[in-house]
Design an enzyme around this catalytic site. Structure first.
Site, PDB file in Angstrom:
ATOM      1  CG  PHE A 177      43.786  30.646  47.288  1.00  0.00           C
ATOM      2  CD1 PHE A 177      44.229  29.460  47.830  1.00  0.00           C
ATOM      3  CD2 PHE A 177      42.449  30.986  47.449  1.00  0.00           C
ATOM      4  CE1 PHE A 177      43.359  28.623  48.529  1.00  0.00           C
ATOM      5  CE2 PHE A 177      41.577  30.163  48.128  1.00  0.00           C
ATOM      6  CZ  PHE A 177      42.031  28.974  48.675  1.00  0.00           C
ATOM      7  CB  ILE A 210      43.093  35.992  40.965  1.00  0.00           C
ATOM      8  CG1 ILE A 210      41.595  35.801  41.271  1.00  0.00           C
ATOM      9  CG2 ILE A 210      43.909  34.815  41.474  1.00  0.00           C
ATOM     10  CD1 ILE A 210      41.234  35.825  42.751  1.00  0.00           C
ATOM     11  CB  THR A 211      47.971  38.466  43.279  1.00  0.00           C
ATOM     12  OG1 THR A 211      47.214  39.564  43.792  1.00  0.00           O
ATOM     13  CG2 THR A 211      49.409  38.921  43.062  1.00  0.00           C
ATOM     14  CD  GLN A 232      51.736  68.433  52.023  1.00  0.00           C
ATOM     15  OE1 GLN A 232      51.084  67.650  51.336  1.00  0.00           O
ATOM     16  NE2 GLN A 232      51.514  69.741  52.038  1.00  0.00           N
ATOM     17  N   GLY A 239      56.772  67.731  48.098  1.00  0.00           N
ATOM     18  CA  GLY A 239      56.077  68.800  47.398  1.00  0.00           C
ATOM     19  C   GLY A 239      55.635  68.353  46.015  1.00  0.00           C
ATOM     20  CD  GLU A 265      46.654  38.293  52.130  1.00  0.00           C
ATOM     21  OE1 GLU A 265      46.504  37.673  53.190  1.00  0.00           O
ATOM     22  OE2 GLU A 265      47.568  38.063  51.335  1.00  0.00           O
ATOM     23  CB  THR A 325      38.376  46.056  54.395  1.00  0.00           C
ATOM     24  OG1 THR A 325      37.365  45.567  55.303  1.00  0.00           O
ATOM     25  CG2 THR A 325      38.023  45.655  52.972  1.00  0.00           C
ATOM     26  CB  SER A 326      40.862  49.173  57.759  1.00  0.00           C
ATOM     27  OG  SER A 326      42.111  49.351  57.119  1.00  0.00           O
ATOM     28  CD  GLU A 327      36.444  49.705  56.538  1.00  0.00           C
ATOM     29  OE1 GLU A 327      36.527  50.936  56.354  1.00  0.00           O
ATOM     30  OE2 GLU A 327      37.119  48.878  55.880  1.00  0.00           O
TER      31      GLU A 327
END
Length: 388
Positions: A122, A157-158, A343, A346, A370, A372-374
């Site tokens: 798409f 585009i994937t 972490q 290591g 798809e 953003t967090s915003e």
């Protein structure tokens, strides 16, 4: 939907086994070569994964979207490149055709999409558009007789340039419509452009931070002509149709994010029991135990969030807020768990040969793609009735 019924559990276990025995042993090599894993994708097609939510009459498995989410979670526990290939092929490629395609379009494409013989893509995002899809869109499609003439470009585009790609459904401005206040807004429609159409150019693969074994490209259209019958859905409703697709896709991306988050727990548990420091396994140290406990808590909570969103979606209830919550919580969990897993490992966590190195590289895009967090926070606020 907190407990899986027998059918869902059987699917989950089957994909878990496939991911562990088929994907995990080889995907690291594909990843480092930035190579698309055709053999794995074809095996997924033979398993029916690309047809999970597609009706049997169109060659699918006759399942539902939650079944797809379960498959995505299990795949992403070992690799996100394979998972995003499936997610984009079904959520962005096949589902719009299933929902909005004509009988002729469905007959031509859905059986091949459901079998994994071809992949659909798409084309929505543009190089200068970002989250401002309507305002940032520049791609135009003009009706010339019985053909659409398309000019413009798309970015990120994937599945758009693989040997299996059959088409890209392109969102384009097809005119302007008048608003109630007398101003005009772009009329956005979706048009199917088969691979190999003259005037349709697929650029070389991006060099990406993560998802290195998936296919992501920029596309350009220069006087690209396709039949008028290639209009997907109703003219002028392309963006509205895609908003529904995005809501579903956010649940799927949440499932993929949970898979990555859980994969971080899996790898950290194994490593903490094997790795010795100061004469004992590092799993004996409370600092490590607390870190892994926090990781498991995040994955569990995010899983409940996407299960709840999927439950409302399958019940035909409004689920926009729940989808946004699931995507936000799950992508945060993926990013936090990837950092903590690195972490725990290591110095080895910084090596690409270890899965957590891939997980760390793959996690960040989940807070961007798809929506953003915003954008998710904006959607949640709007659904709560807060003003625009």
């Amino acid at each position: 939907m907190h407990r899986l019924d027998d059918e869902y559990e059987a699917l989950r276990a089957t994909v878990e086994e496939f991911a562990r025995d088929v994907v995990a042993p080889v995907i690291g090599d594909y990843y480092e070569r930035c190579e698309f894993p055709y053999d794995i994708v074809r095996r997924m097609g033979r398993m029916g994964l690309f047809g999970l939510p597609i009706p049997e009459e169109h060659g699918g498995m006759g399942g539902d979207y939650f079944a797809l989410c379960l498959a995505l979670e299990e795949l992403a526990r070992v690799d996100s490149s394979v998972a995003i290939t499936l997610e984009a092929a079904v959520s962005l490629g096949a589902m719009p055709l299933h929902r909005y395609g004509t009988p002729e379009q469905k007959a031509e494409w859905l059986p091949r999409l459901a079998s994994g013989e071809v992949l659909g893509a798409f084309g929505l995002t543009e190089p200068g558009g970002g989250s401002d899809v309507p305002g940032g869109m520049r791609t135009m499609a003009v009706l010339d007789g019985d053909e659409w003439v398309i000019n413009g470009s798309k970015a990120f585009i994937t599945n758009s340039g693989t040997d299996l790609t059959g088409f890209v459904a392109v969102a384009a401005i097809t005119g302007r419509r008048e608003r109630e206040d007398g101003t005009t807004a772009p009329e956005i429609s979706t048009i199917i452009v088969p691979s190999g159409t003259p005037g349709f150019t697929v650029s070389k693969k991006y060099s990406k931070v993560g998802w290195s074994a998936s296919d992501t490209r920029e596309l350009s259209f220069s006087d690209c002509r396709v039949p008028a019958a290639n209009l997907l859905g109703e003219r002028g409703r392309g963006y509205a149709q895609f908003l529904r697709t995005l809501d579903e896709g956010r649940v799927a991306i949440a499932a993929l994010s949970v898979g990555l988050a859980q994969g971080c727990v899996d790898e950290s548990l194994r490593y903490a029991k094997e790795r010795h420091a100061f004469g004992v396994p590092i799993a004996r140290y409370q600092a490590i135990q607390f870190k892994i406990a926090d990781m498991e808590t995040r994955a569990h909570t995010a899983r409940l969030a996407y299960y709840h969103a999927a439950e409302k979606m399958l019940a035909g209830e409004p689920f926009k807020k729940e989808a946004a919550i699931a995507k936000l919580v799950a992508s945060d969990a993926a990013m936090d768990n990837a950092r903590d897993a690195t972490q725990v490992f290591g110095g080895y966590g910084f090596m690409n040969e270890f899965p957590v190195g891939r997980f760390y590289r793959d996690a960040k895009i989940l807070e961007i793609g798809e929506g953003t967090s915003e954008v998710q926070r904006i959607l949640i606020a709007r659904q709560l009735g807060l003003p625009a």
